[in-house]
Design a protein around this motif. Structure first.
Motif, PDB file in Angstrom:
ATOM      1  N   PRO A  88     -24.711  36.979  90.777  1.00 52.58           N
ATOM      2  CA  PRO A  88     -24.686  37.178  92.233  1.00 52.58           C
ATOM      3  C   PRO A  88     -24.813  38.643  92.639  1.00 52.58           C
ATOM      4  CG  PRO A  88     -22.998  35.611  91.598  1.00 52.58           C
ATOM      5  CD  PRO A  88     -23.558  36.186  90.323  1.00 52.58           C
ATOM      6  N   THR A  89     -24.190  39.528  91.891  1.00 53.45           N
ATOM      7  CA  THR A  89     -24.280  40.961  92.200  1.00 53.45           C
ATOM      8  C   THR A  89     -25.707  41.461  92.025  1.00 53.45           C
ATOM      9  OG1 THR A  89     -21.986  41.283  91.528  1.00 53.45           O
ATOM     10  CG2 THR A  89     -23.387  43.247  91.584  1.00 53.45           C
ATOM     11  N   LYS A  94     -20.647  31.101  81.661  1.00 51.73           N
ATOM     12  CA  LYS A  94     -20.298  30.999  83.082  1.00 51.73           C
ATOM     13  C   LYS A  94     -19.392  32.159  83.505  1.00 51.73           C
ATOM     14  CE  LYS A  94     -20.759  26.087  84.030  1.00 51.73           C
ATOM     15  NZ  LYS A  94     -21.309  25.904  85.355  1.00 51.73           N
ATOM     16  N   GLY A  95     -18.478  32.545  82.635  1.00 55.78           N
ATOM     17  CA  GLY A  95     -17.585  33.656  82.953  1.00 55.78           C
ATOM     18  C   GLY A  95     -18.323  34.975  83.109  1.00 55.78           C
ATOM     19  N   GLU A 110     -30.140  28.628  82.639  1.00 59.55           N
ATOM     20  CA  GLU A 110     -29.853  27.437  81.850  1.00 59.55           C
ATOM     21  C   GLU A 110     -29.859  27.803  80.377  1.00 59.55           C
ATOM     22  OE1 GLU A 110     -33.064  24.908  83.120  1.00 59.55           O
ATOM     23  OE2 GLU A 110     -31.876  24.091  84.756  1.00 59.55           O
ATOM     24  N   ALA A 111     -29.071  27.096  79.603  1.00 55.91           N
ATOM     25  CA  ALA A 111     -29.009  27.313  78.155  1.00 55.91           C
ATOM     26  C   ALA A 111     -29.387  26.025  77.440  1.00 55.91           C
ATOM     27  CB  ALA A 111     -27.612  27.746  77.742  1.00 55.91           C
ATOM     28  N   THR A 139     -28.476  23.035  79.803  1.00 55.83           N
ATOM     29  CA  THR A 139     -27.119  23.137  80.308  1.00 55.83           C
ATOM     30  C   THR A 139     -27.109  24.174  81.424  1.00 55.83           C
ATOM     31  OG1 THR A 139     -26.235  22.617  78.120  1.00 55.83           O
ATOM     32  CG2 THR A 139     -24.726  23.657  79.683  1.00 55.83           C
ATOM     33  N   HIS A 140     -26.756  23.742  82.612  1.00 50.72           N
ATOM     34  CA  HIS A 140     -26.727  24.654  83.764  1.00 50.72           C
ATOM     35  C   HIS A 140     -25.588  25.653  83.601  1.00 50.72           C
ATOM     36  CE1 HIS A 140     -25.395  25.863  87.832  1.00 50.72           C
ATOM     37  NE2 HIS A 140     -26.691  26.024  87.996  1.00 50.72           N
ATOM     38  N   VAL A 141     -25.916  26.929  83.808  1.00 48.11           N
ATOM     39  CA  VAL A 141     -24.911  27.983  83.721  1.00 48.11           C
ATOM     40  C   VAL A 141     -24.562  28.478  85.123  1.00 48.11           C
ATOM     41  CG1 VAL A 141     -24.338  30.261  82.795  1.00 48.11           C
ATOM     42  CG2 VAL A 141     -25.682  28.648  81.416  1.00 48.11           C
ATOM     43  N   VAL A 142     -25.559  28.934  85.870  1.00 48.96           N
ATOM     44  CA  VAL A 142     -25.310  29.445  87.218  1.00 48.96           C
ATOM     45  C   VAL A 142     -26.612  29.416  88.014  1.00 48.96           C
ATOM     46  CG1 VAL A 142     -25.689  31.873  86.608  1.00 48.96           C
ATOM     47  CG2 VAL A 142     -24.243  31.324  88.548  1.00 48.96           C
ATOM     48  N   THR A 143     -26.490  29.160  89.306  1.00 49.89           N
ATOM     49  CA  THR A 143     -27.617  29.267  90.240  1.00 49.89           C
ATOM     50  C   THR A 143     -27.147  30.079  91.430  1.00 49.89           C
ATOM     51  OG1 THR A 143     -28.542  27.124  89.596  1.00 49.89           O
ATOM     52  CG2 THR A 143     -29.235  28.014  91.734  1.00 49.89           C
TER      53      THR A 143
END
Length: 171
Positions: free
Chosen positions: A157-158, A149-150, A135-136, A31-35
């Motif tokens: 990004p930071t 995601k939150g 990914e999870a 499961t995509h979380v963030v890229t």
């Protein structure tokens, strides 16, 4: 059995069915979380050295209280990370392609893990694109996706920006 009770049992059964379906799907696919990808003129060697110096990651990942690795920076080595305000979490380096990519796996949720993929790739401008992809996988991955995601949608990004800025200052 009263009509209300039948309705409540039907709704409860449907909800349990949806939860079970999400658990099955989350167990068989990532499961995509963030890229996050950033371009940089930093040296590939400097980028890699910042990743490979695991205890020094607190220089660019400000949310970490500490991170330890119990051996060399290679697949199979385990460690512990402590994020501010949380309990320590165990992790494992699951893949390493020196100066190109690595992945580490965190088992921070019951029956669910998160894989952090890191890549350095040449870009068309003579520099590099540095990518973090989270990914999870596991029964809780789809259920916890909004929370993941939150949290990581803001933190990653930071951290990538801090990482790139440090690499550029050392190149």
């Amino acid at each position: 059995m009263t009509r209300l009770r039948k309705v409540i049992l039907s709704i409860t059964g449907a909800l349990l069915g949806v939860i079970a379906l999400l658990a099955v799907i989350g167990s068989v696919r990532d499961t995509h979380v963030v890229t996050v990808t950033r371009s940089t003129d930093a040296s590939r060697d400097v980028l890699w050295d910042l990743w490979a110096d695991v205890p020094a990651r607190t220089e660019w990942d400000k949310g970490l209280e500490y991170i330890e690795l119990d051996g060399p920076f290679e697949a199979g080595t385990t460690g512990t990370v402590k994020v501010e305000g949380q309990d320590p979490i165990n992790y494992e380096v699951v893949a390493v392609d020196p100066k190109n990519s690595y992945t580490d796996r965190f088992n921070s949720l019951p029956w669910t893990h998160t894989d952090w993929h890191h890549e350095i790739e040449p870009n068309g401008d003579g520099g590099y694109d540095v990518t973090w992809r989270l990914e999870a996988r596991g029964p809780l991955s789809l259920l916890t996706l909004p929370v993941l995601k939150g949290i990581f949608g803001e933190e990653v990004p930071t951290a990538v920006d801090e990482f790139v800025a440090l690499a550029e200052s050392r190149s």
